[in-house]
Scaffold this motif. Structure first.
Motif, PDB file in Angstrom:
ATOM      1  N   GLU A   1       0.850  -1.184   0.000  1.00  0.00           N
ATOM      2  CA  GLU A   1       0.000   0.000   0.000  1.00  0.00           C
ATOM      3  C   GLU A   1       0.889   1.238   0.000  1.00  0.00           C
ATOM      4  O   GLU A   1       2.101   1.156   0.212  1.00  0.00           O
ATOM      5  CB  GLU A   1      -0.903  -0.010   1.237  1.00  0.00           C
ATOM      6  N   ARG A   2       0.273   2.396  -0.191  1.00  0.00           N
ATOM      7  CA  ARG A   2       1.037   3.648  -0.160  1.00  0.00           C
ATOM      8  C   ARG A   2       1.740   3.811   1.188  1.00  0.00           C
ATOM      9  O   ARG A   2       1.110   3.717   2.243  1.00  0.00           O
ATOM     10  CB  ARG A   2       0.117   4.848  -0.400  1.00  0.00           C
ATOM     11  N   GLY A   3       3.050   4.062   1.123  1.00  0.00           N
ATOM     12  CA  GLY A   3       3.811   4.330   2.335  1.00  0.00           C
ATOM     13  C   GLY A   3       3.976   3.154   3.276  1.00  0.00           C
ATOM     14  O   GLY A   3       4.422   3.324   4.412  1.00  0.00           O
TER      15      GLY A   3
ATOM     16  N   ALA B   1       8.966   9.599  10.280  1.00  0.00           N
ATOM     17  CA  ALA B   1       8.249   8.936   9.193  1.00  0.00           C
ATOM     18  C   ALA B   1       7.546   9.951   8.292  1.00  0.00           C
ATOM     19  O   ALA B   1       7.573   9.843   7.064  1.00  0.00           O
ATOM     20  CB  ALA B   1       7.224   7.950   9.768  1.00  0.00           C
ATOM     21  N   GLU B   2       6.938  10.958   8.908  1.00  0.00           N
ATOM     22  CA  GLU B   2       6.298  12.020   8.124  1.00  0.00           C
ATOM     23  C   GLU B   2       7.325  12.759   7.273  1.00  0.00           C
ATOM     24  O   GLU B   2       7.039  13.176   6.141  1.00  0.00           O
ATOM     25  CB  GLU B   2       5.599  13.013   9.056  1.00  0.00           C
ATOM     26  N   ALA B   3       8.532  12.915   7.817  1.00  0.00           N
ATOM     27  CA  ALA B   3       9.584  13.640   7.104  1.00  0.00           C
ATOM     28  C   ALA B   3       9.994  12.927   5.825  1.00  0.00           C
ATOM     29  O   ALA B   3      10.424  13.573   4.868  1.00  0.00           O
ATOM     30  CB  ALA B   3      10.801  13.827   8.008  1.00  0.00           C
ATOM     31  N   VAL B   4       9.865  11.595   5.791  1.00  0.00           N
ATOM     32  CA  VAL B   4      10.181  10.847   4.566  1.00  0.00           C
ATOM     33  C   VAL B   4       9.278  11.314   3.429  1.00  0.00           C
ATOM     34  O   VAL B   4       9.737  11.585   2.314  1.00  0.00           O
ATOM     35  CB  VAL B   4      10.017   9.327   4.795  1.00  0.00           C
ATOM     36  N   GLY B   5       7.970  11.445   3.729  1.00  0.00           N
ATOM     37  CA  GLY B   5       7.037  11.942   2.717  1.00  0.00           C
ATOM     38  C   GLY B   5       7.340  13.369   2.307  1.00  0.00           C
ATOM     39  O   GLY B   5       7.292  13.712   1.124  1.00  0.00           O
ATOM     40  N   ASP B   6       7.688  14.215   3.287  1.00  0.00           N
ATOM     41  CA  ASP B   6       8.027  15.608   2.989  1.00  0.00           C
ATOM     42  C   ASP B   6       9.285  15.690   2.127  1.00  0.00           C
ATOM     43  O   ASP B   6       9.383  16.534   1.231  1.00  0.00           O
ATOM     44  CB  ASP B   6       8.258  16.392   4.290  1.00  0.00           C
ATOM     45  N   LEU B   7      10.233  14.815   2.391  1.00  0.00           N
ATOM     46  CA  LEU B   7      11.493  14.807   1.647  1.00  0.00           C
ATOM     47  C   LEU B   7      11.252  14.463   0.178  1.00  0.00           C
ATOM     48  O   LEU B   7      11.812  15.081  -0.725  1.00  0.00           O
ATOM     49  CB  LEU B   7      12.451  13.793   2.274  1.00  0.00           C
TER      50      LEU B   7
ATOM     51  N   LEU C   1      -2.676   6.692  11.125  1.00  0.00           N
ATOM     52  CA  LEU C   1      -1.589   6.168  10.299  1.00  0.00           C
ATOM     53  C   LEU C   1      -2.012   6.076   8.837  1.00  0.00           C
ATOM     54  O   LEU C   1      -1.229   6.371   7.931  1.00  0.00           O
ATOM     55  CB  LEU C   1      -1.154   4.788  10.805  1.00  0.00           C
ATOM     56  N   GLY C   2      -3.261   5.688   8.619  1.00  0.00           N
ATOM     57  CA  GLY C   2      -3.759   5.609   7.242  1.00  0.00           C
ATOM     58  C   GLY C   2      -3.751   6.958   6.562  1.00  0.00           C
ATOM     59  O   GLY C   2      -3.379   7.084   5.393  1.00  0.00           O
ATOM     60  N   GLU C   3      -4.130   7.988   7.320  1.00  0.00           N
ATOM     61  CA  GLU C   3      -4.163   9.344   6.762  1.00  0.00           C
ATOM     62  C   GLU C   3      -2.754   9.839   6.432  1.00  0.00           C
ATOM     63  O   GLU C   3      -2.526  10.445   5.378  1.00  0.00           O
ATOM     64  CB  GLU C   3      -4.825  10.291   7.767  1.00  0.00           C
ATOM     65  N   ILE C   4      -1.790   9.551   7.297  1.00  0.00           N
ATOM     66  CA  ILE C   4      -0.417  10.011   7.083  1.00  0.00           C
ATOM     67  C   ILE C   4       0.236   9.295   5.920  1.00  0.00           C
ATOM     68  O   ILE C   4       0.773   9.905   5.001  1.00  0.00           O
ATOM     69  CB  ILE C   4       0.418   9.819   8.376  1.00  0.00           C
ATOM     70  N   PHE C   5       0.176   7.965   5.923  1.00  0.00           N
ATOM     71  CA  PHE C   5       0.925   7.199   4.929  1.00  0.00           C
ATOM     72  C   PHE C   5       0.221   7.096   3.583  1.00  0.00           C
ATOM     73  O   PHE C   5       0.839   6.720   2.581  1.00  0.00           O
ATOM     74  CB  PHE C   5       1.245   5.811   5.486  1.00  0.00           C
ATOM     75  N   SER C   6      -1.048   7.478   3.513  1.00  0.00           N
ATOM     76  CA  SER C   6      -1.755   7.458   2.232  1.00  0.00           C
ATOM     77  C   SER C   6      -1.218   8.519   1.275  1.00  0.00           C
ATOM     78  O   SER C   6      -1.463   8.461   0.078  1.00  0.00           O
ATOM     79  CB  SER C   6      -3.264   7.662   2.447  1.00  0.00           C
ATOM     80  N   ASN C   7      -0.489   9.486   1.811  1.00  0.00           N
ATOM     81  CA  ASN C   7       0.082  10.543   0.963  1.00  0.00           C
ATOM     82  C   ASN C   7       1.444  10.153   0.381  1.00  0.00           C
ATOM     83  O   ASN C   7       2.011  10.895  -0.399  1.00  0.00           O
ATOM     84  CB  ASN C   7       0.233  11.831   1.777  1.00  0.00           C
ATOM     85  N   PHE C   8       1.955   8.988   0.774  1.00  0.00           N
ATOM     86  CA  PHE C   8       3.236   8.520   0.259  1.00  0.00           C
ATOM     87  C   PHE C   8       3.050   7.845  -1.095  1.00  0.00           C
ATOM     88  O   PHE C   8       1.959   7.477  -1.486  1.00  0.00           O
ATOM     89  CB  PHE C   8       3.842   7.487   1.222  1.00  0.00           C
TER      90      PHE C   8
END
Length: 446
Positions: A108-110, A127-133, A435-442
């Motif tokens: 799945e995403r992220g 973990a959020e910073a990975v997506g921001d990066l 967690l679903g909301e955060i990692f769904s953007n990856f």
């Protein structure tokens, strides 16, 4: 480390490239891969091995490099395999399908980063910073994300949480051992520590506006009546001739938008069609779109001619923008200045898109208006700000009270509430929904 079901995904962007990476992670992942690779010698963890990838019938699909990461020494903390193959989408898709047909699930995403978080390889802020990066749109956003990934933001939050825990310990001891002679903190000492925490939280909250602009960008719309120099200003800010410029009113029939990096803040610069009364059906559509962009912009540059009195069309457009976040830009200053502008507009920036005068002042005014405090610092997100604001609210509530009149049990409840907010910020307390909301953007491969 907990090993979950094996997953697979392409970890590189779609399209032709020199190298494409297929990533796998999870329980028994090596056993899933080995039947479909041909390699010489003994497989060693964290070593690059030349392999041939074969299909179920033993026919070659591709050849490349395979690296096996044994748990817990991997990104996810699980057993992992990465295949570095030729970056042909057909090859990568075929390899992924091969594993999907043999007991591996599509990630799945992220999900790789989510597993890293769940296995304690990083906290939630990292973990959020990975997506921001991955999604950083400017050098400043990149540096901020790297600092957060290194744990710099966590290193600011963890001491605040520890101070709250320390206060909780003292208050709890006063409850449990009320009749015994044990050290306690005075009201002044408790409030002094809470004031320190409050100051740190307020400093972090001051960065959220810039943080959101760094992550999502700023919609900056240039509006005005036809022929006031909107497209010339658009080009001057971009530093390139992107929009067509003529002396004919209504040249811009539709909006144009281009990315602009302003001191590290990613801006979506929008040049709109001149707003006026028109019977031309095509121009009317452009004007309608201009008004739509005006209503969705974070900031509006309302352009008026500096050397001429305002007209009815100017006043109509000003009525649309005056209650929104806007800057009045008096363009064509090289042709003169009409003194009546001083009475009409509380503030304005005088520029000439022709000779470039006033452009640097305009850029500075834009940054100031946006409240963007630019620098190589840490910038929190809306999620961070929400939890910090809740923590701050409870701390302020405690500071307002006379602690001598407040029972230790109630004080403990307040402090525990702050503790829970800070722990949720770090990811010590989470829900599947969060967690679903955060990692769904990856992206899927991360």
């Amino acid at each position: 480390m907990k090993q979950r079901e094996p997953i697979v995904a392409i970890a590189t962007p779609y399209g032709e490239s020199a190298i494409g990476v297929v990533r796998l992670s999870g329980l028994g992942v090596l056993e899933k891969v080995l039947p479909f690779v041909e390699l010489k010698g003994k497989l060693k963890p964290r070593y690059a091995h030349f392999v041939k990838v074969l299909d179920a019938e033993g026919n070659p699909i591709d050849e490349g490099i395979m690296i096996y990461y044994q748990s817990p020494k991997s990104y996810t903390g699980e057993d992992m395999v990465e295949l570095f193959l030729h970056g042909n989408p057909l090859i990568l898709k075929k390899v992924v399908e091969l594993f999907l047909q043999n007991g591996v699930r599509l990630a799945e995403r992220g999900e790789f980063t989510k597993r890293a978080f769940l296995n304690g390889k990083m906290d939630l802020l990292q973990a959020e910073a990975v997506g921001d990066l991955i999604s950083a749109k400017s050098e400043l956003a990149l540096k901020s994300a790297l600092r957060q990934l290194r744990g710099d933001l966590s290193q600011l939050i963890v001491p605040l949480r520890e101070k709250i825990l320390n206060l909780c310990a003292f208050v709890e001891a006063s409850i449990e051992f009320e009749e015994q002679d044990i050290p306690t903190l005075s009201e002044e000492e408790i409030k002094s520590q809470l004031e320190e925490i409050k100051t740190k939280i307020e400093e972090l909250l001051a960065t959220v506006r810039t943080g959101e602009f760094l992550r999502k960008g700023v919609n900056l719309a240039i509006v005005g009546k036809p022929n006031v120099g909107k497209s010339s200003l658009f080009n001057k800010l971009l530093g390139t001739q992107r929009a067509i410029v003529t002396d004919i009113p209504g040249t811009t029939r539709d909006f144009l938008q281009e990315p602009l990096n302003l001191e590290g803040i990613p801006i979506n610069l929008i040049d709109t069609a001149g707003i006026r009364h028109s019977e031309d059906p095509v121009e009317k559509i452009g004007i309608e779109r201009s008004i739509q962009k005006l209503n969705t912009a974070h900031l509006i540059l309302f352009v008026v001619q500096a050397h001429e009195p305002v007209e009815e069309e100017d006043l109509y457009i000003y009525s649309l923008v005056k209650d929104k976040n806007h800057i009045v830009v008096l363009n064509k200053a090289d042709l003169g200045f009409w003194e009546g502008h001083r009475k009409l507009f509380p503030s304005f920036v005088l520029v000439s898109a022709k000779d470039g005068s006033g452009i640097e002042e305009l850029k500075a005014t834009i940054l100031s208006n946006l409240g963007a405090s630019v620098g190589e610092g840490l910038y929190i997100s809306l999620r961070h700000a929400d939890l910090l604001q809740k923590s701050l609210g409870v701390i302020k509530l405690i500071l307002e009270k006379n602690l001598k009149e407040l029972s230790p049990e109630i004080l403990m409840l307040y402090l525990r509430e702050v503790q829970l907010y800070l722990e949720e910020l770090l990811g010590a307390i989470t829900t599947e929904e969060l967690l679903g909301e955060i990692f769904s953007n990856f992206c899927i491969g991360k």
